[in-house]
Write a protein that holds these residues in place. Structure first.
Motif, short mmCIF file in Angstrom:
data_model
loop_
_atom_site.label_atom_id
_atom_site.label_comp_id
_atom_site.label_asym_id
_atom_site.label_seq_id
_atom_site.Cartn_x
_atom_site.Cartn_y
_atom_site.Cartn_z
N THR A 128 0.85 -1.19 0.00
CA THR A 128 0.00 0.00 0.00
C THR A 128 0.88 1.24 0.00
OG1 THR A 128 -1.73 -1.16 1.23
CG2 THR A 128 -1.82 1.25 1.24
N GLY A 136 10.41 3.37 4.60
CA GLY A 136 9.24 3.26 3.75
C GLY A 136 8.80 4.56 3.09
N ARG A 162 4.24 7.37 1.95
CA ARG A 162 4.78 6.23 2.69
C ARG A 162 4.33 4.90 2.08
NH1 ARG A 162 2.11 6.78 6.84
NH2 ARG A 162 1.07 4.81 7.07
N GLU A 181 3.65 0.97 2.69
CA GLU A 181 3.36 -0.02 3.72
C GLU A 181 3.55 -1.41 3.12
OE1 GLU A 181 -0.57 0.82 5.16
OE2 GLU A 181 0.13 2.50 6.38
N HIS A 182 4.54 -2.12 3.66
CA HIS A 182 4.87 -3.48 3.23
C HIS A 182 5.75 -4.05 4.32
CE1 HIS A 182 7.16 -6.62 1.11
NE2 HIS A 182 6.05 -6.78 0.41
N LYS A 228 8.84 -2.73 7.73
CA LYS A 228 8.62 -2.90 9.16
C LYS A 228 9.79 -3.62 9.80
CE LYS A 228 3.65 -2.87 8.79
NZ LYS A 228 2.42 -3.58 8.92
#
Length: 162
Positions: free
Chosen positions: A42, A109, A153, A155-156, A160
């Motif tokens: 995302t 990210g 940003r 997200e994946h 993280k």
């Protein structure tokens, strides 16, 4: 002289030998389909989240091959290159038929730079401009169409873990 019974038995034996590898091939098909399906990613933009399904290249062979020789990529798909460390990177479009947007991503990210509408089949070097840990390739025009910009940003799970 061969009897019909012998010929029939021989034909059945040949079919069985030829058919033996088929279940193994069929068993691998779901694994290949799952790999091609990719992973969810995302991009959080000012206009809201944009979702993609990405193939992730985590080794030198995958990063070298990338999207070379492909002629099509679905609009909601992409390819994410994991460089495993933060450093300046360069990309090129050799043997890549699809025009692409290249999104250069920091380890946290955030998008540091976008190289939009890269030229297919070119050996021109496309630099990250700063140290990054990943690059996301999308179909050309996607970043402009969806309002994806530096500072947005990603997200994946890749981001993280760092």
């Amino acid at each position: 002289m061969f009897s019909t019974r012998f010929v029939s038995a021989a034909a059945v034996a040949c079919l069985m030998v030829m058919a033996a590898p088929v279940p193994a091939v069929l068993a691998q098909a779901p694994a290949r389909a799952a790999a091609a399906a990719g992973e969810p990613l995302t991009i959080v933009t000012k206009a809201g989240p944009k979702r993609f399904n990405v193939e992730v290249m985590r080794d030198d062979a995958g990063r070298s091959r990338g999207l070379m020789f492909r002629r099509h990529m679905a609009a909601d798909h992409g390819m994410l290159f994991d460089f495993e460390r933060e450093e300046p990177v360069t990309m090129w479009m050799k043997n890549t038929y699809l025009p692409l947007d290249m999104v250069f991503i920091r380890p946290d990210g955030t998008i540091s730079r976008i190289a939009a509408d890269t030229e297919p089949l070119s050996t021109a070097i496309i630099p990250s401009g700063s140290p990054v840990s990943a690059v996301l390739e999308l179909n050309a025009g996607t970043t402009a169409k969806l309002g994806i910009q530096p500072g947005d940003r990603i997200e994946h799970p890749l981001f993280k873990a760092r």
